[in-house]
Write an enzyme that holds these catalytic residues in place. Structure first.
Site, short mmCIF file in Angstrom:
data_model
loop_
_atom_site.label_atom_id
_atom_site.label_comp_id
_atom_site.label_asym_id
_atom_site.label_seq_id
_atom_site.Cartn_x
_atom_site.Cartn_y
_atom_site.Cartn_z
N ASP A 93 62.96 19.74 22.04
CA ASP A 93 62.74 18.54 22.87
C ASP A 93 61.83 17.54 22.15
O ASP A 93 62.07 16.33 22.21
CB ASP A 93 62.09 18.98 24.20
CG ASP A 93 62.73 18.32 25.43
OD1 ASP A 93 63.68 17.54 25.26
OD2 ASP A 93 62.27 18.61 26.55
N ASN A 152 55.14 13.87 25.14
CA ASN A 152 54.47 14.70 24.12
C ASN A 152 54.30 16.17 24.52
O ASN A 152 54.29 17.04 23.65
CB ASN A 152 53.13 14.09 23.73
CG ASN A 152 52.23 13.86 24.90
OD1 ASN A 152 52.66 13.92 26.05
ND2 ASN A 152 50.96 13.61 24.63
N GLU A 249 47.13 9.56 34.39
CA GLU A 249 46.64 10.11 33.13
C GLU A 249 47.20 9.24 32.02
O GLU A 249 48.38 9.36 31.68
CB GLU A 249 47.13 11.56 32.97
CG GLU A 249 46.52 12.53 33.94
CD GLU A 249 45.03 12.70 33.75
OE1 GLU A 249 44.48 12.26 32.73
OE2 GLU A 249 44.40 13.27 34.65
N CYS A 283 47.14 12.25 23.87
CA CYS A 283 46.44 11.13 24.52
C CYS A 283 44.94 11.15 24.29
O CYS A 283 44.30 10.11 24.17
CB CYS A 283 46.72 11.16 26.00
SG CYS A 283 46.41 12.79 26.70
N GLU A 457 43.26 15.93 36.45
CA GLU A 457 44.18 17.06 36.50
C GLU A 457 43.38 18.33 36.21
O GLU A 457 42.25 18.29 35.73
CB GLU A 457 45.30 16.88 35.46
CG GLU A 457 46.17 15.68 35.80
CD GLU A 457 47.52 15.67 35.12
OE1 GLU A 457 47.56 15.72 33.88
OE2 GLU A 457 48.54 15.61 35.83
P1 NDP Z 1 55.26 5.52 28.85
O1 NDP Z 1 54.16 4.89 29.59
O2 NDP Z 1 56.19 4.69 28.09
O3 NDP Z 1 56.17 6.37 29.87
C1 NDP Z 1 55.62 7.36 30.70
C2 NDP Z 1 56.63 7.71 31.77
O4 NDP Z 1 56.72 6.64 32.72
C3 NDP Z 1 58.04 7.94 31.25
O5 NDP Z 1 58.64 8.99 31.97
C4 NDP Z 1 58.69 6.61 31.54
O6 NDP Z 1 60.08 6.71 31.62
C5 NDP Z 1 58.08 6.27 32.88
N1 NDP Z 1 58.11 4.85 33.23
C6 NDP Z 1 58.16 3.79 32.41
N2 NDP Z 1 58.13 2.63 33.13
C7 NDP Z 1 58.05 2.99 34.44
C8 NDP Z 1 57.98 2.26 35.67
N3 NDP Z 1 57.97 0.94 35.70
N4 NDP Z 1 57.91 2.97 36.81
C9 NDP Z 1 57.89 4.32 36.81
N5 NDP Z 1 57.96 5.06 35.68
C10 NDP Z 1 58.03 4.40 34.51
O7 NDP Z 1 54.57 6.63 27.95
P2 NDP Z 1 55.21 7.52 26.80
O8 NDP Z 1 56.26 8.40 27.36
O9 NDP Z 1 55.54 6.63 25.65
O10 NDP Z 1 53.98 8.46 26.42
C11 NDP Z 1 52.94 8.04 25.61
C12 NDP Z 1 51.76 7.56 26.42
O11 NDP Z 1 51.37 8.56 27.35
C13 NDP Z 1 50.54 7.29 25.56
O12 NDP Z 1 49.91 6.10 25.96
C14 NDP Z 1 49.64 8.46 25.87
O13 NDP Z 1 48.29 8.22 25.64
C15 NDP Z 1 49.95 8.76 27.28
N6 NDP Z 1 49.61 10.13 27.59
C16 NDP Z 1 48.53 10.38 28.38
C17 NDP Z 1 48.13 11.67 28.64
C18 NDP Z 1 46.97 11.93 29.55
O14 NDP Z 1 46.93 13.02 30.13
N7 NDP Z 1 46.03 11.05 29.73
C19 NDP Z 1 48.82 12.82 28.05
C20 NDP Z 1 49.96 12.45 27.27
C21 NDP Z 1 50.32 11.14 27.04
P3 NDP Z 1 60.99 6.66 30.31
O15 NDP Z 1 60.13 6.90 29.13
O16 NDP Z 1 61.94 7.75 30.53
O17 NDP Z 1 61.61 5.31 30.32
#
Ligand code: NDP
Length: 483
Positions: A93, A152, A249, A283, A457
């Site tokens: 994945d 991630n 988060e 993150c 969390e």
């Molecule tokens: P994104 O913010 O791009 O996406 C996160 C999730 O939100 C995805 O499932 C995405 O869907 C969904 N999403 C996007 N737009 C919307 C919307 N308007 N409404 C509802 N859901 C939406 O993050 P990434 O997947 O690129 O992950 C990286 C980011 O996550 C980094 O900034 C990282 O720091 C953060 N992160 C934070 C952690 C923490 O615990 N603090 C842990 C791990 C990562 P889709 O991608 O399918 O379009």
């Protein structure tokens, strides 16, 4: 090679397919090969998932906490028994090395189900004496919770959200990232195999618009998002329209502060763990490494030597400890930051580009002489790019470390006990480390301050974010009224 899944969604205790949704290709990051296809949820699929969750939540909440916990702990045992297969799936994945996924993903998910399963039977209220009257409180579930994951840690995120939600008697609809849609389906399958009533945990696939449809649905009581700050702001605002509960988060640009008196090997180890684990796609990473001037050259020398020992290659080879980026898109974003670092005058110590092989591999990269205003010191990169900044005094480094919109994590390396606690106390961050970096046991609260998030969390803190307190005043005598 095709590795499933059985179907795109898991709703009401079973796999559900609906190929009329937008196809989402699943690409193995180590080869660029398409290994599966899932289909984004149509409005009909979203409807099925929410209805199923709404009905199942009432049944689940009526069970005792001990009964709920028993099912969750059984699921944890199954996850541990299947750790190898689940780790291989996590590697397909995400592209993360099997060496990591064997110890950090399904195992962390199992820890979370075990921990919250253990707590489920003890989620009681209080008795508050008021003379002869009294008040009692009850900890009630919120109802239907939506979980939205980043790419991630797809297994871990699915479990970290499910476990406290389910322990409190909620149902969940979880949407994984479109980049890593496979692992959450396995989590759902295992939970149901362990005895979870159908509909309590559902998985639907899709991009941001599916997430958006879930977040704005009036049947949803809580949204827990792991993602970037820009997505977090949108989701928080959408949830606020209906006064929904949220846990956010989000991203970070966390400081790791290394004082002159630190043990160099441990500080280098902390910086490596805090920048290159999961190819830097974490993150809480300490991507701004502030090194006091007296230790700087010794630190950089050992850092370059040890980064040179990274074993980059096939993630399925257990000797490999540094894998590809999750996607071509993420690789290109990070390459852009590497170029910005060079263009803005940072000194490249090692790395700085792609690895010459198929797949989305980048070199572990260290920039020194980074200044606070450089783009690589200000923006979250989410890749293997470490920025090393110099500093002179404690007061100066605290001010500079806090000069950011983010506040997820912070670390300090020093052998001075008082300074360690003083500096950590002054750093604006939610999840902190002393002489260590990036430990995230389920027993400890995890989450950020400032733009990095809302809520926590893991740990008992998470219970507060998946339940609400009802208080009941009980009068024993007559009611006095003015008229
Ligand atoms: P994104 O913010 O791009 O996406 C996160 C999730 O939100 C995805 O499932 C995405 O869907 C969904 N999403 C996007 N737009 C919307 C919307 N308007 N409404 C509802 N859901 C939406 O993050 P990434 O997947 O690129 O992950 C990286 C980011 O996550 C980094 O900034 C990282 O720091 C953060 N992160 C934070 C952690 C923490 O615990 N603090 C842990 C791990 C990562 P889709 O991608 O399918 O379009």
């Amino acid at each position: 090679m095709q590795i499933g899944p059985i179907a795109s969604h898991f709703i009401d205790g079973q796999y559900v397919e609906d190929k009329s949704g937008t196809p989402i290709p699943v690409i193995y990051a180590a080869s660029g090969e398409q290994i599966a296809t899932v289909y984004a949820a149509t409005p009909a699929i979203v409807e099925q998932a929410l209805e199923s969750a709404r009905k199942a939540q009432k049944i689940w909440a009526k069970m005792t906490g001990t009964e709920r916990g028993r099912i969750m702990r059984r699921a944890a045992d199954i996850m541990r028994e299947r750790n190898y297969d689940l780790s291989v799936l996590e590697t397909y994945d995400t592209g993360k090395p099997l060496q990591e996924t064997l110890v950090a993903d399904a195992t962390s998910g199992a820890d979370s189900l075990e921990y919250f399963g253990g707590l489920a039977g003890s989620l009681t209220g209080e008795h508050i004496p008021m003379g002869e009257d009294w008040v009692y409180t009850m900890r009630e579930p919120l109802g239907v919770c939506v979980g939205i994951g980043a790419w991630n840690y797809p297994t871990q995120i699915a479990c970290w959200k499910a476990a406290p939600a389910l322990a409190c008697g909620n149902a969940m609809v979880f949407k994984p990232s479109e980049t890593t849609p496979l692992c959450a389906l396995k989590v759902a399958e295992i939970l149901h195999e362990a005895g979870l009533p159908a509909g309590v945990y559902n998985v639907v696939q899709g991009m941001g618009e599916v997430g958006g449809a879930l977040v704005t649905d009036p049947r949803v009581d809580k949204v827990s998002l792991t993602g970037s700050v820009p997505t977090g702001k949108k989701v928080y605002a959408a949830a606020a329209a209906d006064m929904k509960h949220v846990t956010m988060e989000l991203g970070g640009k966390s400081p790791l502060v290394i004082f002159d008196d630190a043990d160099v090997e441990n500080a280098v180890g902390g910086a490596i763990n805090g920048n290159f684990y999961s190819s830097g796609q974490v993150c809480s990473n300490g991507t701004r490494v502030f090194v006091q001037k007296g230790i700087k050259e010794a630190f950089l020398k050992r850092l370059a030597e040890r980064v040179g020992n990274a074993v980059i290659g096939d993630p399925m080879d257990e000797a490999v400890n540094f894998g590809p980026m999750v996607s071509e898109n993420q690789m290109n974003i990070v390459l852009g930051y590497m170029e910005k670092g060079k263009a803005e005058g940072a000194r490249l110590i090692c790395g700085g580009g792609r690895v010459d092989k198929e797949g989305w591999y980048l070199e572990p990269t260290v920039f020194a002489d980074v200044t606070d205003d450089m783009t690589i010191a200000r923006e979250e990169i989410f890749g293997p790019v470490m920025s090393v900044l110099d500093f002179n005094t404690e007061e100066e480094v605290i001010a500079r470390a806090n000069d950011t919109e983010f506040g997820l994590s912070a670390g300090v390396f020093t052998n001075d006990l008082s300074r360690a606690h003083r500096v950590i106390g002054a750093l604006e961050a939610g999840s902190c480390f002393i002489n260590s970096y990036n430990d995230a046991p389920v027993e400890a609260p995890f989450g950020g301050v400032k733009a990095s998030g809302v809520g926590r969390e893991n740990s008992k803190e998470a219970i507060k974010h998946f339940s609400q307190v009802k208080s009941v005043y009980v009068r024993m005598g007559d009611v006095e009224a003015a008229f």
